[in-house]
Design an enzyme around this catalytic site. Structure first.
Site, short mmCIF file in Angstrom:
data_model
loop_
_atom_site.label_atom_id
_atom_site.label_comp_id
_atom_site.label_asym_id
_atom_site.label_seq_id
_atom_site.Cartn_x
_atom_site.Cartn_y
_atom_site.Cartn_z
N TYR A 32 -1.95 3.98 -10.31
CA TYR A 32 -2.99 3.11 -10.89
C TYR A 32 -4.38 3.53 -10.43
CZ TYR A 32 -5.77 -1.27 -10.03
OH TYR A 32 -6.74 -2.22 -9.86
N TYR A 45 0.84 -1.20 0.00
CA TYR A 45 0.00 0.00 0.00
C TYR A 45 0.87 1.25 0.00
CZ TYR A 45 -4.15 2.82 1.12
OH TYR A 45 -5.19 3.71 1.10
#
Ligand code: ZN
Lengths: 127, 387
Positions: free
Chosen positions: B331, B283
């Site tokens: 993304y 993350y």
């Protein structure tokens, strides 16, 4: 003694102009933020104390809002052994350094605790 | 119990919803449902098969009830664990435990967010604070200032530089350029990152994740049932969780996250170590995350993360592929990114990652982060051969 409303207890003491924290009567830990039990040992024996207000900048980030002057957000380690978030008000934001020695001041309207930088021979803005 | 968890459950379906910007007429739960339908579809299952529901939606305290009602799912096991962006990796762990214990057989993990579209229509994702704050009076901009304070301390203690952090953003972008679903695909250089506007020093706008819409879903079932389903099962080999603070001012050490503990638990269960991992999905809310997590997950020593990410080591063609989808930096990042680490890890292990595929990937690590370096959850996934 057991503190059932620790945030209220904090605000009341702050309003008196002190920098409050708690000390655990069982394990001796300095506790901040104020709580109803000690996060180090679980004891509910927490006594109010207040800091002498001297500490060291542990980290600093300067925020650059689009429409306002930059300001620092700091984490300060008080000499009594607890850490607070705060800001430094007497030097330009980008001059605050990790390791600076600082002194606490209670701002009555916030209410909040802010810091000024200590120079080698006492108070005052660093050149 | 956990001794028997290795390989007991497998991911059998994954999907994103539409990502990027979905416009004002679609809600978080719509995206969650879109992703759920597609993930169940590729698993050869339907909502009727789902008997375990795991979900979290920002600002929705009873998200599992919202989602179950909307989907028409009638779960016999429900888990609404909300530990920010790490929630879904936590859900994966919990789903495997529930399946191994017989509490459910087909678990649906699901998420949706319209964080990007919300900003244009005045919808607020979060309610007023419910607890006293000892930080807000100093006007940190959260979450960025929390990560910035950790980054500043990491730079102070270990000599990490802004250029090191910029390498993380550039690597993420180079992966995103290989992913047709990525939001940001323009070329990016270290110089671009260093020249970007500083928001909360030392972090600039390009050290920060995107704000996009997006949802995701992951279907998990028992190893036995997984072998009868269409896609190659991706087995959960190990999982671990840990958290030790919520507020950045309470973090025990600003340069060490609880990922040290979560990964140790996950590696122990899986019986593997960092050197065995083929592909890492972690993350990356901010560039400092990648640096500190690579240290805390054991890919390099504490303090060496900056040097480790330099020279393209984690970029396409580098030694260690990290965030092969482009990550939260390039993304998509709808606010709680963790589920996308599982989705990309699964695709890599199935060999479905197209231009960004790590050839022969057998072991993947998916790592979720929640709060301000607060909740850490690590999952290790593997192919049939790794069982
Ligand atoms: Zn104590």
């Amino acid at each position: 003694m057991t503190e059932l409303a620790p945030h209220r207890g904090y605000l009341d003491r702050l309003a008196e102009g002190t920098v409050p924290f708690q000390r655990c009567t069982a394990c001796g830990a300095a506790v901040f933020y104020p709580r109803a039990l000690c996060p180090a040992c679980g004891s509910t024996g927490l006594d109010w104390s207040h800091s002498a207000g001297l500490g060291t900048v542990h980290s600093v980030s300067v925020l650059f809002p689009r429409d306002a002057p930059p300001y620092p957000v700091v984490l300060v380690d008080l000499d009594e052994g607890f850490r607070v978030m705060s800001t430094v008000v007497d030097v330009p934001a980008e001059q605050v350094r990790i390791g600076d020695r600082v002194r606490a001041h209670v701002e009555p309207d916030g209410p909040r605790v802010v810091f000024t930088v200590l120079t080698g021979d006492g108070e005052g803005s660093r050149a | 119990m956990t001794g028997g968890l290795r390989g007991a459950a497998a991911v059998v379906g994954v999907a994103e919803s539409d990502l990027g910007e979905v416009g004002p007429d679609r809600y978080a739960i719509d995206l969650a449902a879109q992703a759920a339908a597609e993930a169940l579809g590729e698993a050869g299952l339907t909502t009727r098969d789902v008997d375990g529901l795991f979900c979290a939606i920002a600002g929705r305290g009873m998200a599992p009830l919202d989602v179950a009602e909307y989907l028409g799912v009638r779960p016999r096991y429900t888990d609404g664990t909300m530990v920010g962006g790490s929630s879904f990796v936590s859900h994966l762990h919990h789903a495997a435990l529930a399946i191994a214990a017989g509490a459910c057989e087909v678990a649906l993990i699901v998420y949706g967010s319209t964080a990007r579209s919300d900003s244009g229509r005045g919808r607020l994702a979060m309610g007023p604070p419910e607890l006293p704050s000892y930080e807000a009076a100093y006007r940190p901009r959260m979450p960025i200032t929390g990560y910035a304070l950790a980054a500043a301390r990491h730079m102070h203690e270990y000599g990490t530089t802004r250029a090191d952090l910029a390498e993380v953003a550039v690597a993420a972008r180079r992966w995103a350029m290989l992913n047709p679903k990525a939001f940001a695909r323009d070329p990016l250089t270290v110089e671009d990152v260093l020249a970007a506007r500083v928001v909360s020093s030392p972090l600039s706008t390009l050290d920060c994740c995107l704000v996009t819409d997006g949802g995701g879903a992951v279907v998990v079932t028992s190893a036995a049932r997984a072998r009868d389903l269409p896609r190659p099962p991706v087995y959960l080999l190990g999982a671990g969780e840990a958290h030790r603070h919520r507020s950045i001012s309470q973090m025990p050490d600003l340069t060490v996250t609880a990922a040290t503990e979560s990964s140790e638990r996950a590696y122990a269960m899986a019986g593997v170590g960092p050197a065995d991992i083929d592909v890492v999905q972690l993350y990356d809310a901010f560039t400092i995350n990648t640096v500190m997590f690579l240290e805390d997950l054991g890919f390099c020593a504490k303090g060496e993360g900056g040097a480790f990410v330099s020279g393209g080591r984690i970029a396409p063609g580098g030694d260690l592929p990290v965030n092969t989808n482009g990550g939260g930096l390039s993304y998509c990042h709808p606010g709680m990114y963790g589920i996308f680490t599982i989705i990309e890890a699964t695709r890599q292990l199935r060999g479905e990652a197209g231009d960004r595929q790590r050839p022969g990937a057998e072991l993947a690590l998916a790592h979720g982060n929640g709060g301000q370096f607060s909740s850490q959850v690590t999952a290790i996934l593997g192919t049939e051969r790794t069982l």
